[in-house]
Design an enzyme around this catalytic site. Structure first.
Site, PDB file in Angstrom:
ATOM      1  N   HIS A 132      42.862  37.534  37.331  1.00 24.54           N
ATOM      2  CA  HIS A 132      41.663  38.101  37.256  1.00 24.54           C
ATOM      3  C   HIS A 132      42.288  39.895  36.949  1.00 24.54           C
ATOM      4  O   HIS A 132      43.209  40.276  37.165  1.00 24.54           O
ATOM      5  CB  HIS A 132      41.044  38.218  38.635  1.00 24.54           C
ATOM      6  CG  HIS A 132      39.735  38.930  38.716  1.00 24.54           C
ATOM      7  ND1 HIS A 132      39.433  40.281  39.001  1.00 24.54           N
ATOM      8  CD2 HIS A 132      38.541  38.143  39.185  1.00 24.54           C
ATOM      9  CE1 HIS A 132      38.290  40.426  39.004  1.00 24.54           C
ATOM     10  NE2 HIS A 132      37.583  39.206  39.220  1.00 24.54           N
ATOM     11  N   ASP A 209      47.187  37.797  45.605  1.00 20.35           N
ATOM     12  CA  ASP A 209      45.513  37.974  45.388  1.00 20.35           C
ATOM     13  C   ASP A 209      44.929  36.575  45.940  1.00 20.35           C
ATOM     14  O   ASP A 209      45.049  35.595  45.202  1.00 20.35           O
ATOM     15  CB  ASP A 209      45.378  38.121  43.722  1.00 20.35           C
ATOM     16  CG  ASP A 209      43.828  38.079  43.656  1.00 20.35           C
ATOM     17  OD1 ASP A 209      43.116  37.689  44.740  1.00 20.35           O
ATOM     18  OD2 ASP A 209      43.390  38.486  42.762  1.00 20.35           O
ATOM     19  N   GLN A 212      40.598  34.140  45.853  1.00 15.44           N
ATOM     20  CA  GLN A 212      40.075  32.749  45.844  1.00 15.44           C
ATOM     21  C   GLN A 212      40.517  31.562  46.881  1.00 15.44           C
ATOM     22  O   GLN A 212      40.250  30.284  46.791  1.00 15.44           O
ATOM     23  CB  GLN A 212      40.010  32.170  44.397  1.00 15.44           C
ATOM     24  CG  GLN A 212      39.345  32.830  43.625  1.00 15.44           C
ATOM     25  CD  GLN A 212      37.571  33.125  43.797  1.00 15.44           C
ATOM     26  OE1 GLN A 212      37.017  32.061  44.428  1.00 15.44           O
ATOM     27  NE2 GLN A 212      37.212  33.960  43.175  1.00 15.44           N
ATOM     28  N   LYS A 235      33.714  36.592  49.325  1.00 12.93           N
ATOM     29  CA  LYS A 235      33.834  35.464  48.881  1.00 12.93           C
ATOM     30  C   LYS A 235      34.088  34.402  50.211  1.00 12.93           C
ATOM     31  O   LYS A 235      34.442  33.187  49.799  1.00 12.93           O
ATOM     32  CB  LYS A 235      35.240  35.415  47.927  1.00 12.93           C
ATOM     33  CG  LYS A 235      34.797  36.037  46.634  1.00 12.93           C
ATOM     34  CD  LYS A 235      35.759  36.082  45.789  1.00 12.93           C
ATOM     35  CE  LYS A 235      35.935  37.338  44.710  1.00 12.93           C
ATOM     36  NZ  LYS A 235      34.738  37.062  43.694  1.00 12.93           N
ATOM     37  N   CYS A 373      35.822  37.845  34.361  1.00 10.64           N
ATOM     38  CA  CYS A 373      36.983  38.828  34.509  1.00 10.64           C
ATOM     39  C   CYS A 373      38.329  38.220  34.495  1.00 10.64           C
ATOM     40  O   CYS A 373      39.214  38.752  35.280  1.00 10.64           O
ATOM     41  CB  CYS A 373      36.847  39.596  35.902  1.00 10.64           C
ATOM     42  SG  CYS A 373      35.256  40.450  36.156  1.00 10.64           S
TER      43      CYS A 373
HETATM   44  N1  PLP Z   1      40.945  38.349  42.169  1.00 11.61           N
HETATM   45  C1  PLP Z   1      40.335  37.201  42.116  1.00 11.61           C
HETATM   46  C2  PLP Z   1      41.131  35.888  41.825  1.00 11.61           C
HETATM   47  C3  PLP Z   1      38.699  37.113  42.026  1.00 11.61           C
HETATM   48  O1  PLP Z   1      38.337  36.049  42.025  1.00 11.61           O
HETATM   49  C4  PLP Z   1      38.071  38.256  42.350  1.00 11.61           C
HETATM   50  C5  PLP Z   1      36.602  38.315  42.169  1.00 11.61           C
HETATM   51  O2  PLP Z   1      36.095  37.499  41.468  1.00 11.61           O
HETATM   52  C6  PLP Z   1      39.035  39.561  42.511  1.00 11.61           C
HETATM   53  C7  PLP Z   1      40.333  39.412  42.435  1.00 11.61           C
HETATM   54  C8  PLP Z   1      38.248  40.984  42.756  1.00 11.61           C
HETATM   55  O3  PLP Z   1      37.390  40.916  44.099  1.00 11.61           O
HETATM   56  P1  PLP Z   1      36.426  41.918  44.134  1.00 11.61           P
HETATM   57  O4  PLP Z   1      35.381  42.062  43.319  1.00 11.61           O
HETATM   58  O5  PLP Z   1      35.810  41.260  45.437  1.00 11.61           O
HETATM   59  O6  PLP Z   1      37.070  42.991  44.657  1.00 11.61           O
END
Ligand code: PLP
Length: 415
Positions: A132, A209, A212, A235, A373
Site C-alpha cells: 500500500h 503492515d 489487512q 478496518k 492505494c
Molecule cells: N496498509 C494497508 C495494507 C492498507 O490496506 C491500508 C488501508 O487501506 C493502510 C496501510 C493505511 O491504513 P490507514 O489509512 O488506516 O492509515
C-alpha cells in the site's frame, strides 16, 4: 446483544452477527445494503458504538493531566484500552503499544524516528511490490532525507512475493524490511514469519503492515518476533482515527521522539526539555481517547466471535465468490495467490472499474473501485484499476449471491 458464538461452540451464524451492525440495515438505491468494502473500512457493531457513547456520556475528560474524577476515569479507560491492545496482540508490555491515528501514522513514525536518524548512503530499506502507498511513500521520504536506498522485491503474476528474489535482495546493507502481512489490493497473504526470521538472520529489523491482517487472523506479536507491527482500528470494527504501533521496547526506547508537545515530555524549560517514559513519549498532544475505548470494545467483540471462526467464515465466502465470479464471462481475477485473505479484486472486460462500481451501487452492492492505494500493483498488472470485493465477519452467502448477480447485470448493461 453481541453474538458470542465461539464460546458456545455453535456454527458461525453470519446473519446473527450482521444484526449487531445497525448500519447494515440500511437500504441503498432501494435495495438492502450488501457491504463488501470492509478492507477499506469496516462497520462498527453495537458494543463498539455503545462503548464510545458511554465513554462520552460518563467518563470524558482529558487524560493524564487531571486529578479530578472524570480525568481519572478517562485515563483509566484510555490506559485500560492500551492493556486490551497488549493482550490482543500478546505484546510483552503496554510500553510497546503506541496509540496513533492508523497504520499510515504508525509507519511514518517508524520512518522518521527509527530509520531517518540511523540510515544513510549505502543503507537499504527492502519492501515488496505489493505494498500500500502507506508502506512505500514514508520510506521514499526517508531515502530522500537520509540518502539511503529503497529496494523492491518483485511479485509474480498470481500476486505472490517471489521469495528467491526477496532473499537475493536481502543483503548485508538491508537495515529494514517493511512488508504487508496481507495485501489490500490482491488479498495475498505474505509469509511474514519466514520474512522476519530471514531478515533477523541478516541483521535487519522488520516492520509488518498488519492493516489487512488483524481483522482476519490472530496476531501474536511476541511469537511473530517482528520489531514493529502497525494496524488501524477502522478496518477491525473500531472507529476511525485510532490505530496502533507495536514496537519492541528495546527499539522504541532507543528512538528519539517524533512529534513534540504536551504529554510526551517530563520537563520543559526554554533551554531544554526531557522526555516522558514509553509509550507516552510518542504520543504528543491529546490522544483519541474515545477511539481507543472503541478499539478495545472492537477487540472484545472480535474475540467474542472467535477470530479463527471469523477467518474460517470469510475464507469460505472468498472461495464461494471466487468460484462464482470466475464463471462470469469477461471477468479476470486479479490476484490469484495460493494463500489469500478476504479480498477479491477483478476486472470486467469492456467496463471501467468505476462504471462497474456504479452499477453495483445501483443494486445496493458496495465494492471499492480504483487503484486501492497500490498504484505499483496496478502498473504491474497493466491495468488502471480493479473492482474489489472484501469480506468481513458480517457478510453472508446471500451477500455473495447478490454481488455475483449484480456483476452479471453489469455485464448485460455493457454487453
Ligand atoms: N496498509 C494497508 C495494507 C492498507 O490496506 C491500508 C488501508 O487501506 C493502510 C496501510 C493505511 O491504513 P490507514 O489509512 O488506516 O492509515
Amino acid at each position: 446483544m453481541a453474538a458470542n458464538l465461539s464460546s458456545i461452540g455453535a456454527p458461525y451464524d453470519a446473519a446473527r452477527v450482521r444484526r449487531d451492525f445497525p448500519i447494515l440495515a440500511t437500504h441503498v438505491n432501494g435495495h438492502p445494503l450488501v457491504y463488501l468494502d470492509s478492507a477499506a473500512s469496516s462497520q462498527q457493531p453495537l458494543p463498539v458504538l455503545r462503548a464510545v457513547e458511554d465513554y462520552a456520556r460518563q467518563s470524558h475528560a482529558n487524560v493524564h493531566r487531571g486529578v479530578h474524577a472524570l480525568s481519572q476515569a478517562a485515563t483509566a479507560a484510555f490506559e485500560g484500552a492500551r492493556e486490551r491492545v497488549r493482550r490482543f496482540i500478546n505484546a510483552r508490555s503496554t510500553r510497546e503499544i503506541v496509540f496513533v491515528r492508523g497504520t499510515t501514522e504508525a509507519i511514518n513514525l517508524v520512518a522518521q524516528a527509527y530509520a531517518r536518524p540511523r540510515f544513510g548512503p549505502g543503507d537499504e530499506i527492502l519492501i515488496s511490490a505489493l505494498e500500500h502507498h502507506a508502506n512505500i511513500v514514508p520510506w521514499q521520504m526517508v531515502c530522500q532525507q537520509s540518502g539511503c536506498t529503497l529496494k523492491v522485491a518483485p511479485i509474480n503474476r498470481r500476486g505472490e512475493l517471489v521469495y528467491e528474489e526477496f532473499e537475493r535482495l536481502l543483503g548485508a546493507r538491508t537495515r529494514l524490511v517493511a512488508v504487508a502481512q496481507v495485501s489490500n489490493a490482491l488479498g495475498t497473504v505474505l509469509p511474514v514469519a519466514r520474512i522476519v526470521a530471514d531478515a533477523h538472520a541478516r541483521g535487519a529489523v522488520v516492520l509488518i503492515d498488519g492493516a489487512q491482517a488483524v481483522p482476519h487472523a490472530r496476531v501474536d506479536a511476541r511469537a511473530l518476533g517482528a520489531d514493529f507491527y502497525a494496524f488501524s482500528g477502522h478496518k477491525m470494527y473500531a472507529p476511525t482515527g485510532i490505530g496502533v504501533l507495536y514496537a519492541r521496547e528495546e527499539l522504541l526506547g532507543s528512538m528519539p521522539p517524533w512529534q513534540g508537545g504536551g504529554d510526551m515530555i517530563r520537563t520543559v524549560s526554554f533551554e531544554q526539555s526531557t522526555w516522558n517514559d514509553l509509550p507516552w513519549r510518542f504520543e504528543a498532544g491529546t490522544p483519541n481517547i474515545s477511539g481507543a475505548v472503541g478499539l478495545a470494545a472492537a477487540m472484545d467483540y472480535l474475540e467474542s466471535l472467535g477470530i479463527e471462526a471469523v477467518a474460517a467464515h470469510e475464507s469460505r465466502l472468498l472461495a464461494l465468490a471466487t468460484a462464482a465470479l470466475a464463471r462470469v464471462p469477461g471477468v479476470t481475477l486479479v490476484g490469484t495467490a495460493a494463500h489469500k485473505a478476504s479480498v477479491l479484486s477483478f476486472t470486467l472486460a469492456g467496463v471501467h472499474a468505476h462504471d462497474l462500481g456504479t452499477i453495483l451501487d445501483a443494486e445496493g452492492v458496495a465494492v471499492r473501485t480504483g487503484h486501492h492505494c497500490a498504484m505499483p500493483v496496478m502498473t504491474f498488472f497493466g491495468i488502471p484499476a480493479t473492482a474489489r470485493a472484501s469480506f468481513g465477519c458480517y457478510n453472508t452467502e446471500e451477500d455473495v449471491a447478490r454481488f455475483i448477480a449484480a456483476v452479471g447485470k453489469a455485464r448485460e448493461v455493457f454487453g
